[in-house]
Design a protein around this motif. Structure first.
Motif, PDB file in Angstrom:
ATOM      1  N   PRO A  36       0.821  -1.208   0.000  1.00 38.72           N
ATOM      2  CA  PRO A  36       0.000   0.000   0.000  1.00 38.72           C
ATOM      3  C   PRO A  36       0.859   1.263   0.000  1.00 38.72           C
ATOM      4  N   THR A  37       0.215   2.410  -0.149  1.00 32.27           N
ATOM      5  CA  THR A  37       0.878   3.703  -0.075  1.00 32.27           C
ATOM      6  C   THR A  37       1.704   3.766   1.216  1.00 32.27           C
ATOM      7  N   THR A 191       0.426  -0.801  -6.190  1.00 31.25           N
ATOM      8  CA  THR A 191      -0.389  -1.036  -4.994  1.00 31.25           C
ATOM      9  C   THR A 191      -1.390  -2.159  -5.255  1.00 31.25           C
ATOM     10  N   GLU A 192      -1.476  -2.606  -6.534  1.00 39.16           N
ATOM     11  CA  GLU A 192      -2.571  -3.505  -6.898  1.00 39.16           C
ATOM     12  C   GLU A 192      -2.156  -4.962  -7.053  1.00 39.16           C
ATOM     13  N   PRO A 193      -2.685  -5.838  -6.184  1.00 38.58           N
ATOM     14  CA  PRO A 193      -2.379  -7.268  -6.295  1.00 38.58           C
ATOM     15  C   PRO A 193      -2.746  -7.838  -7.667  1.00 38.58           C
ATOM     16  N   LEU A 197      -0.310  -9.986 -10.255  1.00 45.00           N
ATOM     17  CA  LEU A 197      -0.632 -11.319 -10.768  1.00 45.00           C
ATOM     18  C   LEU A 197      -0.653 -11.343 -12.294  1.00 45.00           C
ATOM     19  N   LYS A 231      -2.591 -10.846   3.098  1.00 42.02           N
ATOM     20  CA  LYS A 231      -3.492  -9.696   2.934  1.00 42.02           C
ATOM     21  C   LYS A 231      -3.006  -8.769   1.819  1.00 42.02           C
ATOM     22  N   THR A 232      -1.706  -8.547   1.752  1.00 35.66           N
ATOM     23  CA  THR A 232      -1.157  -7.638   0.746  1.00 35.66           C
ATOM     24  C   THR A 232      -1.425  -8.153  -0.669  1.00 35.66           C
ATOM     25  N   LEU A 233      -1.450  -9.479  -0.829  1.00 34.61           N
ATOM     26  CA  LEU A 233      -1.624 -10.072  -2.164  1.00 34.61           C
ATOM     27  C   LEU A 233      -3.092 -10.246  -2.544  1.00 34.61           C
ATOM     28  N   SER A 234      -4.026  -9.899  -1.664  1.00 32.07           N
ATOM     29  CA  SER A 234      -5.429 -10.247  -1.914  1.00 32.07           C
ATOM     30  C   SER A 234      -6.294  -9.054  -2.280  1.00 32.07           C
ATOM     31  N   ASP A 235      -6.951  -9.146  -3.416  1.00 34.48           N
ATOM     32  CA  ASP A 235      -7.923  -8.148  -3.866  1.00 34.48           C
ATOM     33  C   ASP A 235      -8.919  -8.888  -4.750  1.00 34.48           C
ATOM     34  N   PRO A 236     -10.132  -9.150  -4.318  1.00 36.89           N
ATOM     35  CA  PRO A 236     -10.799  -8.715  -3.094  1.00 36.89           C
ATOM     36  C   PRO A 236     -10.088  -9.182  -1.821  1.00 36.89           C
TER      37      PRO A 236
ATOM     38  N   ASP B 172      -6.003   3.177  -1.886  1.00 39.10           N
ATOM     39  CA  ASP B 172      -5.395   1.861  -2.119  1.00 39.10           C
ATOM     40  C   ASP B 172      -6.464   0.780  -2.324  1.00 39.10           C
ATOM     41  N   PRO B 173      -6.132  -0.256  -3.125  1.00 35.49           N
ATOM     42  CA  PRO B 173      -7.132  -1.260  -3.500  1.00 35.49           C
ATOM     43  C   PRO B 173      -7.920  -1.860  -2.329  1.00 35.49           C
ATOM     44  N   TRP B 177     -12.366  -1.327  -1.257  1.00 33.76           N
ATOM     45  CA  TRP B 177     -13.473  -2.251  -0.974  1.00 33.76           C
ATOM     46  C   TRP B 177     -14.312  -1.738   0.172  1.00 33.76           C
TER      47      TRP B 177
END
Lengths: 362, 362
Positions: A36-37, A191-193, A197, A231-236, B172-173, B177
């Protein structure tokens, strides 16, 4: 060629912006800094480029200590979030500018600009001025300028953040090919998982100036060694549930009992965090091991083909991703189902102790 | 509270003109009912911000009228329209506390402390800001600041509409959410008319009951997220919505059959004959394509690239010069780079000159 950071720290005032980072990047690889930022991505890149000097620790290039060597004397190129081009120069001259500064001969400049223009699909734009280009083409021009130097190290700091969603998608698809066709070491901050990926390569997960894990991106995603990396790798976002295991019972707030199945019996009595992904929560049972839980609907978000149901379980917020369109009322109570074969379990030190049973369950 | 009607609105930044090319916004008609959640979605330069500025009163349209219920407010200045606006960057007073920031719009309108306090506390609770009520805004994180901005927009109960201009761009992503679902929850609780401008399809689809897709100054489709996903009325909508977007390839149409590069697919519907000069294309989403062993019923394709993005895999396949994206969960059955591409014909659309045409079920 190899870039190596050994126990690098960067202290500003009394604050550690980077604390004890050791990383090795090989030539011809893409290395993503994900976090994240303010997690330290830009600080780390500045140390790699030689724009800043570490407070302690050393930076090595191909085995040679370059810790105090300033940016001008290193063979590095950097691309920023804001696309920076010279407005009064043509696209050709924008791309050629670092070569002109390095006094490269004109025929060689022509050859190298043509090569990167081909790679970045700018061949027909070379005579235009940057203002006549779309945002995506402007950022491609900035990228071309970084690539034309054929630098040993190319640093990209959130290069797609200022572009439209669709342009981002297109460039993301092209970038791995561009990276693989040059022999440089690429470092890419995001910042985006989902971006990490899509790009693949290796990922260093960053949190408060520390690297929490480094390895192939898909491996860091599927086998996160600690909760913060997961957590850092997860979006959602990952759903988590703090539980206590005692006398062959695993309980959440003495309300939900988690049956001790799969690899859970081997765990000693202690506090744990169970974690699983939103698409591994279900609206109907998927196996006879499924655990039913009552949940209160907070809100439902519908995309074109799927529904994200935001739910509350005794004060904990989860997201359930279900295929199809489901319209629940706010505050409606629904039954949801967890599948223990999809669980990650982290111990009281947040270290991984159980992974999902098969790779397909990740 | 009001219905908002845009009647024959058009706008040219160079003044009235008979040349349609001068118009950043082509003539359009739209009605937004009181209490609805709407999104204006499109790439940079599509006219969405122009339209938002016309509603807020920052721009007076070259042609047409803006009505709040039956009142023509086309020339009314922003401050008399009783609308709230939330921008990309938080607009708050850094030296004021969260409480003072939230109370400001009410205080400005001469409300008493007895009226203000319960409202501020109620809203702070909904936004999850109650712990920080007496903290100065400058000490808060970017997402908390944007929550204050949201709160300032929501604090007055009498507003006609709340306009959002890319409000989550700087977030941040993972926090997106949280803010997104909070916004949707607040909409359900308060029932304000909300208009949300974005280039991000996920934000548009998850937020809105109805999405207005814009392209080159025109509205190309107004519909529910489901309709935009399943039945895009224009190839642009197919491309722009979905990630990756819809596969759109040229074909020859013969009744209930299409020929793609000479390979025949039988469709569920029968289509009328088209003019010889018409551009005919078949459109199918990556989610509605699958891969089978070579020589099975399907198009013979070559697998170019497989991206494992965690939850699923994005496969790029080629049929001669035509590229398709396929989204599948597993590719384990495949060996080599040859495969059969199978269409889900219930979700296969036909486009004539970029517009969806309807077929007849036999």
């Amino acid at each position: 060629m190899q870039l190596e950071l050994r126990n690098v720290c960067k202290k500003v005032g009394s604050e550690f912006h980077i604390s004890d980072v050791s990383l090795t990047f090989e030539s011809g690889t893409l290395n993503i800094l994900l976090g994240p930022t303010l997690s330290g991505k830009t600080s780390l890149m500045r140390l790699m480029a030689g724009l800043d000097k570490p407070s302690s620790g050393t930076v090595h290039f191909s085995g040679q200590d370059v810790t105090g060597v300033p940016v001008q004397k290193r063979n590095a190129a950097m691309v920023y979030q804001q696309f920076i081009n010279y407005p009064n120069l043509t696209v050709f001259e924008n791309i050629a500018s670092p070569l002109r500064i390095a006094r490269v001969a004109a025929p060689e400049i022509k050859k190298r600009v043509a090569k990167v223009a081909e790679l970045l699909k700018l061949k027909n734009m070379l005579k235009r001025s940057p203002q006549e280009l779309s945002g995506g083409q402007q950022q491609r021009t900035a990228l071309a300028r970084a690539l034309v130097k054929e630098a040993d190290l190319v640093l990209l700091d959130e290069p797609l953040a200022n572009l439209d969603y669709k342009l981002r998608e297109e460039l993301r698809e092209e970038l791995p090919r561009i990276f693989s066709e040059t022999g440089s070491i690429f470092v890419y901050a995001t910042t985006e998982p989902s971006e990490a990926l899509l790009l693949g390569g290796n990922t260093a997960s960053l949190h408060q100036g520390k690297v929490t894990q480094f390895g192939p991106t898909i491996g860091v995603f599927s086998r996160p060694q600690n909760l913060i990396t997961a957590k850092t790798l997860s979006d959602p976002p990952l759903n988590t549930l703090p539980v206590t295991k005692l006398n062959n019972k695993m309980m959440f707030k003495s309300q939900v009992e988690i049956p001790i199945l799969g690899r859970l019996p081997h765990l000693p009595d202690d506090d744990y965090t169970i974690a699983f992904r939103p698409h591994h929560l279900y609206l109907s049972p998927t196996s006879d091991q499924a655990i039913a839980v009552k949940a209160k609907v907070v809100v439902t978000e519908i995309t074109g083909s799927e529904s994200y149901v935001h739910i509350d379980i005794a004060g904990i917020r989860w997201v359930l991703l279900a295929p199809g369109i489901h319209n629940f009322d706010v505050h409606e109570t629904i039954d949801i189902f967890m599948d223990p074969s999809k669980f990650y379990v982290f111990d009281s030190n947040d270290s991984l102790v159980v992974t999902p049973e098969t790779v397909a369950d990740v | 509270m009001a219905n908002i009607t845009l009647k024959d609105i058009a706008h040219s930044y160079t003044g009235a003109s008979d040349n349609p090319d001068d118009y950043a916004l082509q003539k359009l008609n739209l009605t937004w009912r009181d209490g609805g959640a709407y999104a204006l979605l499109g790439p940079s330069g599509c006219g969405k911000t122009t339209l938002l500025n016309i509603i807020s009163g920052l721009l007076i349209p070259t042609k047409g009228q803006v009505l709040f219920n039956d009142d023509d407010i086309t020339r009314l200045p922003t401050e008399q329209r009783n609308i709230a606006q939330i921008f990309q960057f938080p607009v708050i007073y850094d030296t004021m506390t969260v409480f003072q920031n939230l109370a400001f719009p009410l205080k400005n309108r001469g409300r008493t402390q007895a009226e203000i306090e319960p409202r501020v506390i109620e809203l702070a609770k909904m936004l999850g800001l109650e712990k920080d009520l007496y903290t100065k805004a400058q000490h808060l994180t970017a997402d908390a600041k944007q929550k204050i901005s949201l709160g300032r927009g929501l604090i007055r109960q009498s507003v006609n509409a709340i306009l959002f201009d890319e409000p989550l761009t700087v977030i941040d992503p993972q926090l997106k959410w949280e803010l997104r679902s909070q916004l949707k929850y607040l909409h359900k609780q308060f029932g304000f008319t909300m208009i949300y401008v974005t280039h991000d399809q996920t934000e548009a689809l998850t937020f809105a009951d109805e999405v207005i897709v814009m392209y080159e100054g025109q509205i190309v489709q107004v519909g529910t997220p489901e309709a935009l996903f399943q039945r895009p009325e224009h190839t642009f909508v197919g491309y722009f919505i979905g990630s990756p977007g819809m596969n759109i390839v040229p074909c020859v149409l013969q009744g209930n059959k299409v020929l793609i590069e000479g390979h025949e697919i039988t469709l569920d519907c029968h289509y009328p004959e088209q003019a010889a000069s018409a551009k005919i294309e078949v459109g199918v989403r990556p989610e509605y394509l699958s891969l089978a062993q070579p020589d099975k019923k399907g198009l013979p394709v070559k697998i170019i690239k497989v991206d494992d993005v965690g939850r699923h895999k994005i496969v790029r396949v080629a049929l001669n010069d035509h590229l398709f994206h396929v989204v599948i969960s597993e590719i384990s059955a495949m060996t080599g780079d040859e495969a059969s591409l199978v269409f889900d014909t219930a979700h296969t659309n036909i486009y004539v000159n970029d517009h969806l045409i309807a077929g007849e079920k036999p």
